[in-house]
Design an enzyme around this catalytic site. Structure first.
Site, PDB file in Angstrom:
ATOM      1  N   ASP A 205      14.894  56.993  67.050  1.00 34.71           N
ATOM      2  CA  ASP A 205      14.054  55.793  66.988  1.00 34.71           C
ATOM      3  C   ASP A 205      13.653  55.506  68.435  1.00 34.71           C
ATOM      4  OD1 ASP A 205      13.016  53.250  66.916  1.00 34.71           O
ATOM      5  OD2 ASP A 205      14.864  52.276  66.242  1.00 34.71           O
TER       6      ASP A 205
ATOM      7  N   LYS B 233       6.027  52.213  75.565  1.00 31.73           N
ATOM      8  CA  LYS B 233       5.502  52.518  74.230  1.00 31.73           C
ATOM      9  C   LYS B 233       4.210  51.744  73.959  1.00 31.73           C
ATOM     10  CE  LYS B 233       7.221  52.375  69.454  1.00 31.73           C
ATOM     11  NZ  LYS B 233       8.419  52.052  68.672  1.00 31.73           N
TER      12      LYS B 233
ATOM     13  N   GLU C 129       8.417  53.811  61.153  1.00 39.14           N
ATOM     14  CA  GLU C 129       9.699  53.113  61.264  1.00 39.14           C
ATOM     15  C   GLU C 129      10.124  52.447  59.947  1.00 39.14           C
ATOM     16  OE1 GLU C 129       8.897  50.775  64.722  1.00 39.14           O
ATOM     17  OE2 GLU C 129       8.917  52.552  65.994  1.00 39.14           O
TER      18      GLU C 129
ATOM     19  N   ASP D 263       9.775  44.424  59.819  1.00 35.46           N
ATOM     20  CA  ASP D 263      10.331  45.039  61.027  1.00 35.46           C
ATOM     21  C   ASP D 263       9.797  44.336  62.277  1.00 35.46           C
ATOM     22  OD1 ASP D 263      11.000  46.647  63.147  1.00 35.46           O
ATOM     23  OD2 ASP D 263      10.130  48.484  62.350  1.00 35.46           O
TER      24      ASP D 263
END
Ligand code: AMP
Length: 613
Positions: free
Chosen positions: A10, A72, A173, A197
């Site tokens: 992850d 990211k 994810e 999430d």
């Protein structure tokens, strides 16, 4: 154990996590410090060596310009995008444009691409797995936010390549989370699951159906710029505003103070998930004519909740869209799964429960569930676990620019992937010998408002009146969500395939060069890590001692003050060099002499209480 093992990573905005399937169990692998997650932070020295994880995060205070966090958020972004601008406002490092306009990061005298920096984090996660497994690892499943576009997925795949990892599959994810959850909860009935999430930098919502080993995503939506950092900034500004009111000093203008405030805000946010109030304690945060200033404040949970309520409500806009796209009502959702560190926040939990009208599932670790799902998928791909079928969807519509700059979608968002679509194009003027094709992804009406994945020309079309040539264009989205486009002139059978490289901007040659540079760098990096740790300790003791001297210097004997100042000087000189051992010795020496300040203060302290307590 075989070498064929595929690990699950992850790759988070703030933290990364690695897991693997061992027998029938999934194992979340702790790093060398014993933590099950590792900060996705990379720090550099002036000469280019690098640090990763906790040690890099800690050096952010003293070396903010060369400490790269939240990379990211820049994956597959342009330097003039609002996302890059926002990153500039929140991070101290420099973001510059390459020739193609891609957002890269300045590290000393060179620019580094976001995949190159992410690769350093992935490489660290690979090392964590290798040291646990005692074998080398070369294959991984890596997760991305469901809402990542093609460019961002390409960039993630390139990051894997640079880190020496074949990325066997990129999965979303929330899909990974549902996979981990569904894997533990085998049940024959069909379940509709909403995966909410909320991570450090992004928010994703996916609506899925789980049924006997088939995980099918019905819809997905999200916001790539909504996450834990927004909560941190709310607190930072709140504290900085109050401090400014009291002292007229704006802590946001002092990079060092801001970094300390940032850390304290995040810590307070974590504590407020379990405690009803918390204390922010930042001694010597600034100096005014009146002497050293400290920021000491108690924050109550409801004060914090009032600040962040609005951010939480913003997450329900994508929720609404995902439910609509899945043709479902909130009531039809059977389970709500919480993922991402931010969902530990009680107000997030209660707002989600209110919105869906049911309590979210308990007992799933929100920080680890995504990596666990990736490991499950890795085990399926390596044949180590029973087949499960993942039917994911593309989060954004894919199409081309047509007359008048209009965006014509060919594959609508939320179409199950892999998918393929064939469309026939033709020429618009007589004897036109090429057809330009502009491929885009997005939901806006006009081409210019969407993301360009690539432009190419199909050339060599024989002379013909307009409208006669037939050009078949085939759009493919693979199971990683990565797009490729093939164009074929049906008259001449000439064909052209392009891989969309608009995103990471790295050619294969670039990737090979970066890999060999990284290998050459490895031993130097180890030494740097020791040096960085020694310097961090040294900087911290110098900082507090100097502030203490500023504040209380006059109260201690001249002789002691001189000893302390000599020790500071000696340590600073040692820090100019590269000898970690020497720095550690002088740090210990200064720690010893700095005690004199406290000793003097307490020896002189007047006890104004009448009785000992
Ligand atoms: P992730 O991207 O899933 O690793 O989520 C990281 C985000 O969760 C960061 O913004 C963290 O500050 C936040 N976070 C982690 N633990 C907690 C906690 N106990 N309470 C509130 N937020 C947390």
């Amino acid at each position: 154990m075989t070498n064929d093992r595929i690990i699950g990573i992850d790759l988070g905005t703030t933290n990364s996590c690695v897991a693997v399937m061992d027998g029938n169990d999934t194992v979340v692998i702790p790093n060398a410090e014993g933590s099950r997650t590792t900060p996705s932070v990379v720090g550099f020295s002036g000469s280019g060596e690098r640090l990763v994880g906790h040690v890099a995060k800690r050096q952010a205070v003293t070396n903010p310009k060369l400490t790269i966090a939240a990379i990211k958020r820049l994956m597959g972004r342009k330097a003039d995008s609002p996302e890059a601008d926002r990153q500039r406002n929140t991070c101290a490092y420099d973001i510059e444009a390459t020739k193609n306009g891609d957002a890269w990061v300045r590290v000393n005298d060179k620019l580094m691409s976001p995949p190159e920096i992410s690769a350093i984090v992935l490489g660290e996660m690979r090392a964590v797995a290798e040291s646990y497994l005692g074998e080398s690892v070369s294959r991984a499943v890596v997760t991305v936010p469901a809402y990542f576009n093609d460019a961002q997925r390409q960039a993630t795949k390139d990051a894997g390549l640079i880190a020496g990892l074949a990325v066997e599959r990129i999965i979303n994810e929330p899909t990974a989370a549902a996979l981990a959850y569904g894997f533990d909860n085998k049940n024959d009935e069909t379940k509709r699951v909403a995966v909410y999430d909320l991570g450090g930098g992004t928010f994703d919502i996916s609506i899925m159906e789980l049924e006997e080993g088939v995980f099918s995503v019905k819809s997905t939506a999200g916001d790539t710029f909504l996450g834990g950092e927004d909560f941190d900034y709310c607190l930072i500004h709140h504290l900085a505003d109050q401090f400014k009111e009291e002292t007229s000093i704006d802590l946001r203008e002092d990079k060092m103070a801001l970094q300390r405030l940032k850390e304290a805000a995040e810590k307070a946010k974590h504590e407020l998930s379990s405690a009803l109030e918390t204390e922010v304690n930042l001694p010597f945060i600034a100096t005014t004519e009146a002497g050293p200033q400290h920021l000491i404040r108690t924050i109550a949970r409801d004060e914090y909740e009032a600040l962040v309520e609005e951010i939480i409500q913003k997450t329900f806009v994508p929720c609404e869209q995902a439910l609509n796209d899945a043709n479902m009502t909130k009531e039809q959702v059977d389970e709500v799964l919480l993922v991402g560190g931010m969902t530990r926040t009680p107000l997030v939990q209660s707002a989600v429960a209110d919105y869906f009208g049911k309590q979210p599932v308990r007992g799933v670790n929100p920080d680890e569930v995504v990596a666990v799902g990736a490991a499950v998928q890795g085990a399926v791909l390596s044949g180590q676990a029973e087949e499960v079928l993942l039917l994911d969807v593309t989060p954004l519509s894919l199409g081309v620019e047509t007359g008048g700059g209009v965006f014509t979608p060919l594959i609508e968002r939320n179409t199950t992937v892999p998918t393929r679509k064939r469309e026939i194009f033709t020429t618009s003027i007589d004897n036109q010998n090429f057809v330009p094709i502009h491929v885009l992804q997005g939901e806006r009406q006009m081409a210019e408002d969407n993301t360009t994945l690539g432009t190419f020309e199909l050339t060599g079309i024989p002379p013909a009146p307009r409208g006669v040539p037939q050009i078949a264009v085939i759009f493919d989205i693979d199971s990683n969500g990565i797009v490729s486009v093939t164009a074929k002139d049906l008259g001449t059978q000439r064909e052209q395939t392009i891989r969309m490289t608009a995103g990471s901007g790295l050619s294969e040659g670039d990737i090979e060069r970066i890999i060999s540079e990284a290998q050459a760098q490895h031993n130097k990096d180890e030494l740097l890590k020791m040096l960085a740790e020694a310097r961090l300790a040294a900087e911290s003791i110098i900082y507090t001692t100097e502030r203490a001297l500023e504040g209380y210097g006059e109260m201690i004997p001249q002789e002691d003050r001189e000893i302390i100042q000599d020790d500071i000087l000696a340590l600073k000189e040692a820090m100019d060099g590269e000898d970690a051992q020497l720095i550690t010795e002088f740090t210990a020496q200064l720690e010893g002499s700095a005690f004199r300040i406290a000793e003097t203060l307490y020896a002189n302290a007047e006890d104004d209480s009448e009785e000992p307590v």
